[in-house]
Design a protein around this motif. Structure first.
Motif, PDB file in Angstrom:
ATOM      1  N   ARG A 402       0.828  -1.210   0.000  1.00 22.32           N
ATOM      2  CA  ARG A 402       0.000   0.000   0.000  1.00 22.32           C
ATOM      3  C   ARG A 402       0.863   1.260   0.000  1.00 22.32           C
ATOM      4  NH1 ARG A 402      -2.428  -3.127   4.063  1.00 22.32           N
ATOM      5  NH2 ARG A 402      -1.781  -1.644   5.674  1.00 22.32           N
ATOM      6  N   GLY A 403       2.066   1.137  -0.508  1.00 24.75           N
ATOM      7  CA  GLY A 403       2.875   2.330  -0.730  1.00 24.75           C
ATOM      8  C   GLY A 403       3.805   2.725   0.388  1.00 24.75           C
ATOM      9  N   TYR A 404       4.013   1.840   1.397  1.00 22.29           N
ATOM     10  CA  TYR A 404       4.964   2.153   2.468  1.00 22.29           C
ATOM     11  C   TYR A 404       5.942   1.002   2.578  1.00 22.29           C
ATOM     12  CZ  TYR A 404       6.964   3.096   7.071  1.00 22.29           C
ATOM     13  OH  TYR A 404       7.845   3.333   8.089  1.00 22.29           O
ATOM     14  N   ARG A 405       7.209   1.328   2.666  1.00 19.98           N
ATOM     15  CA  ARG A 405       8.202   0.270   2.886  1.00 19.98           C
ATOM     16  C   ARG A 405       9.375   0.834   3.663  1.00 19.98           C
ATOM     17  NH1 ARG A 405       9.424  -2.001  -2.807  1.00 19.98           N
ATOM     18  NH2 ARG A 405      11.035  -3.180  -1.701  1.00 19.98           N
ATOM     19  N   LEU A 406       9.958  -0.036   4.470  1.00 18.57           N
ATOM     20  CA  LEU A 406      11.117   0.316   5.278  1.00 18.57           C
ATOM     21  C   LEU A 406      12.133  -0.797   5.075  1.00 18.57           C
ATOM     22  CD1 LEU A 406      12.239   2.330   7.395  1.00 18.57           C
ATOM     23  CD2 LEU A 406      11.252   0.867   9.170  1.00 18.57           C
ATOM     24  N   ASP A 407      13.161  -0.530   4.289  1.00 20.86           N
ATOM     25  CA  ASP A 407      14.159  -1.531   3.915  1.00 20.86           C
ATOM     26  C   ASP A 407      15.488  -1.210   4.594  1.00 20.86           C
ATOM     27  OD1 ASP A 407      12.330  -2.810   2.232  1.00 20.86           O
ATOM     28  OD2 ASP A 407      12.794  -1.439   0.590  1.00 20.86           O
ATOM     29  N   TYR A 408      16.115  -2.243   5.133  1.00 27.56           N
ATOM     30  CA  TYR A 408      17.308  -2.059   5.960  1.00 27.56           C
ATOM     31  C   TYR A 408      18.480  -2.822   5.359  1.00 27.56           C
ATOM     32  CZ  TYR A 408      20.408  -2.325  10.007  1.00 27.56           C
ATOM     33  OH  TYR A 408      21.489  -2.259  10.841  1.00 27.56           O
ATOM     34  N   PHE A 409      19.683  -2.210   5.409  1.00 32.48           N
ATOM     35  CA  PHE A 409      20.863  -2.789   4.756  1.00 32.48           C
ATOM     36  C   PHE A 409      21.966  -3.187   5.725  1.00 32.48           C
ATOM     37  CE2 PHE A 409      18.563  -0.197   1.776  1.00 32.48           C
ATOM     38  CZ  PHE A 409      18.487  -1.013   0.661  1.00 32.48           C
ATOM     39  N   GLY A 410      21.890  -2.774   6.975  1.00 30.67           N
ATOM     40  CA  GLY A 410      22.814  -3.246   8.002  1.00 30.67           C
ATOM     41  C   GLY A 410      24.270  -2.992   7.689  1.00 30.67           C
ATOM     42  N   ASP A 411      25.081  -4.063   7.767  1.00 31.16           N
ATOM     43  CA  ASP A 411      26.517  -3.896   7.556  1.00 31.16           C
ATOM     44  C   ASP A 411      26.889  -3.903   6.081  1.00 31.16           C
ATOM     45  OD1 ASP A 411      26.040  -6.539   6.973  1.00 31.16           O
ATOM     46  OD2 ASP A 411      27.536  -7.349   8.370  1.00 31.16           O
ATOM     47  N   ARG A 412      25.904  -4.008   5.192  1.00 30.66           N
ATOM     48  CA  ARG A 412      26.181  -3.939   3.751  1.00 30.66           C
ATOM     49  C   ARG A 412      26.255  -2.474   3.311  1.00 30.66           C
ATOM     50  NH1 ARG A 412      20.976  -6.698   2.347  1.00 30.66           N
ATOM     51  NH2 ARG A 412      20.530  -6.017   4.486  1.00 30.66           N
ATOM     52  N   ARG A 413      26.973  -2.218   2.233  1.00 29.36           N
ATOM     53  CA  ARG A 413      27.094  -0.840   1.759  1.00 29.36           C
ATOM     54  C   ARG A 413      27.029  -0.779   0.233  1.00 29.36           C
ATOM     55  NH1 ARG A 413      33.466   0.657   2.959  1.00 29.36           N
ATOM     56  NH2 ARG A 413      34.372  -1.181   1.954  1.00 29.36           N
ATOM     57  N   PRO A 414      25.902  -1.166  -0.351  1.00 24.64           N
ATOM     58  CA  PRO A 414      25.766  -1.053  -1.798  1.00 24.64           C
ATOM     59  C   PRO A 414      25.805   0.410  -2.225  1.00 24.64           C
ATOM     60  CG  PRO A 414      23.654  -1.526  -0.795  1.00 24.64           C
ATOM     61  CD  PRO A 414      24.687  -1.682   0.282  1.00 24.64           C
ATOM     62  N   ALA A 415      26.339   0.650  -3.417  1.00 29.03           N
ATOM     63  CA  ALA A 415      26.422   2.025  -3.919  1.00 29.03           C
ATOM     64  C   ALA A 415      25.041   2.605  -4.168  1.00 29.03           C
ATOM     65  CB  ALA A 415      27.247   2.072  -5.203  1.00 29.03           C
ATOM     66  N   TYR A 416      24.093   1.748  -4.512  1.00 29.28           N
ATOM     67  CA  TYR A 416      22.748   2.226  -4.785  1.00 29.28           C
ATOM     68  C   TYR A 416      21.743   1.099  -4.534  1.00 29.28           C
ATOM     69  CZ  TYR A 416      24.029  -0.081  -9.153  1.00 29.28           C
ATOM     70  OH  TYR A 416      24.478  -1.002 -10.076  1.00 29.28           O
ATOM     71  N   TYR A 417      20.490   1.485  -4.532  1.00 27.20           N
ATOM     72  CA  TYR A 417      19.394   0.546  -4.299  1.00 27.20           C
ATOM     73  C   TYR A 417      18.361   0.756  -5.397  1.00 27.20           C
ATOM     74  CZ  TYR A 417      15.279  -1.435  -1.839  1.00 27.20           C
ATOM     75  OH  TYR A 417      14.154  -2.141  -1.484  1.00 27.20           O
ATOM     76  N   ASP A 418      18.170  -0.246  -6.225  1.00 27.16           N
ATOM     77  CA  ASP A 418      17.160  -0.188  -7.273  1.00 27.16           C
ATOM     78  C   ASP A 418      15.844  -0.724  -6.739  1.00 27.16           C
ATOM     79  OD1 ASP A 418      18.782   0.916  -9.217  1.00 27.16           O
ATOM     80  OD2 ASP A 418      19.454  -1.026  -9.975  1.00 27.16           O
TER      81      ASP A 418
END
Length: 464
Positions: A402-418
């Motif tokens: 329904r249009g809300y999201r909370l995404d967590y990356f922790g100890d990872r460090r990607p340059a970007y998130y698609d």
């Protein structure tokens, strides 16, 4: 008299004091509201005093009548009025929606727990007050706390009568111990904190004689504890901590105790059981598909498994123990504040609830053992996480559709998130979970988007 809804009505009666009233005197009461009847057990409080506690869940007039094998206690009847709940009284917490909690009045509740196993057993009132002050200033709204002592302890009082190891009387209780214990539960209630009462544990090793009671003695204890404490709306039940470390009981014993608890608790408070095992290698987690548990109380180091546990059983997942912030020489007790913060974010963003603890060497008392003062780096970050969760929907996992999201990356460090969004306009915010900052990205986002990251400990919040 008038009692607030979900408060406590308490009736005190005088009765026989000779012999062993704990065993010889039976006392129950029926409370009636219109055509509904709720049966509760009374309990002996010492010195010839008997008490019945009841927590009404409906406003209006309630009637009661006692039953007892002691004539002085039998057939006592009366009525009382139940008014609206007072400020801050939302009722007891219950499990809803397959994976969430909420209060009885529908107010949302997320569990942010901490562990202070024996903070009520020190005999130091000033220390207990410091613990309460620390909790009041913390983000934690649940405390895991033990009823029974460990082998290494010399508490001023114990639940059973007696003070000599191996010579306690399992047919009698110490009312003064329970008055003190329930007083601390009442203090937690005033702070809006749930008391997760751990009834049994495996750490006595036969010293006091409380971890190898007979099945009859186990039930005797559980019945008394329920009679005294169940009326407090902030009580949760944990039948045991690290149940599988207790070699005196089998899985059948634990099943029967949990079934017994469900049968005698008139309010069906939240109830679970906590596993031990070498959690870094394997885990013998209890089968929470069994209907006499309300939520999953799990010890495991990997919060990334939360979604799997949540899908396995439609009950809330509470990672009550996944390691503690501290610097002791045990692997489970020397995690950094950053690592604890990461595990909280990992568990919460996957739809679970996570518990905290501290065990630093250079402190008067280890927090997980007896409370005191919080000194770690994680509590303020957990408070920040709590503020983020509070700003989102109560069902933040289902809200992904329904249009809300909370995404967590922790100890990872990607340059970007698609990420692929629908055709509505969305805002995107970068959350630094360690620095506790929220950075809105300029513009609006829709369709396929590339969100810049490039460092660790980030979360992305997206909302229409």
């Amino acid at each position: 008299m008038t009692v607030e809804r979900w408060g406590i009505f308490e009736l005190t009666l005088s009765g026989p004091a000779d012999g062993n009233p704990y065993v010889e005197v039976e006392l129950t009461a029926e409370f009636q509201y219109r055509n509904r009847i709720v049966a509760v057990d009374g309990f002996y409080d010492g010195d010839g005093a008997y008490k019945i506690r009841f927590s009404p869940d409906r406003e209006g007039t309630w009637w009661y009548r006692t039953s007892s094998n002691a004539p002085a206690l039998d057939g006592r009847a009366g009525e009382f009025l139940v008014g609206p709940p007072g400020q801050g009284n939302h009722g007891p917490v219950r499990a809803v929606g397959g994976w969430r909690f909420e209060y009885a009045d529908g107010t949302r509740h997320e569990s942010y727990g901490t562990t202070c196993y024996h903070w009520t057993h020190t005999g130091d009132e000033d220390h207990e007050r410091r613990t309460l002050e620390s909790l009041a200033a913390s983000p934690f709204n649940k405390v895991r706390m033990c009823l029974l002592p460990t082998a290494a302890m010399t508490p001023p009082r114990i639940a059973f009568a007696g003070d000599t190891p191996g010579q306690l009387d399992p047919t009698r209780f110490d009312p003064e111990f329970f008055r003190h214990f329930e007083g601390r539960i009442a203090d937690l209630l005033e702070l809006g904190i749930e008391a997760d009462v751990i009834i049994f544990h495996p750490y006595d090793k036969g010293h006091w004689g409380v971890d190898n009671l007979t099945p009859e003695q186990d039930r005797f204890l559980v019945r008394y504890v329920v009679a005294r404490l169940a009326a407090f709306r902030n009580v949760w039940w944990s039948m045991s901590n690290e149940f599988d470390f207790n070699k005196a009981k089998t899985m059948i014993d634990w099943d029967r105790l949990l079934q017994y608890l469900q049968r005698i608790d008139p309010y069906r408070r939240l109830a679970s059981i906590h596993n031990g095992t070498a959690m870094f290698e394997h885990a013998s987690i209890y089968d929470f598909g069994k209907p006499w548990t309300t939520h999953q109380s799990i010890q495991h180091w990997d919060a990334g498994l939360t979604a799997e546990w949540r899908m396995r059983h439609p009950k809330p997942v509470v990672l009550d123990e996944l390691g503690y912030e501290g610097d002791i020489d045990r692997r489970w007790g020397n995690l950094t504040g950053r690592e604890i913060t990461r595990r909280f974010w990992e568990g919460m963003t996957r739809g679970g609830f996570v518990g905290h603890g501290e065990c630093y060497v250079d402190t008067e008392h280890r927090w997980i053992s007896s409370g005191g003062t919080l000194i770690g780096e994680s509590p303020e970050r957990i408070a920040f996480l709590r503020s983020i969760i509070d700003q989102g929907p109560a069902d933040w996992i289902a809200a992904r559709d329904r249009g809300y999201r909370l995404d967590y990356f922790g100890d990872r460090r990607p340059a970007y998130y698609d990420v692929e969004l629908d055709d509505h306009d969305h805002r995107v915010e970068i959350i630094d979970t360690w620095a506790m900052t929220v950075e809105p990205l300029p513009g609006v986002f829709r369709g396929r988007c590339r969100i810049p990251l490039g460092r660790t400990d980030l979360a992305v919040r997206i909302s229409r």
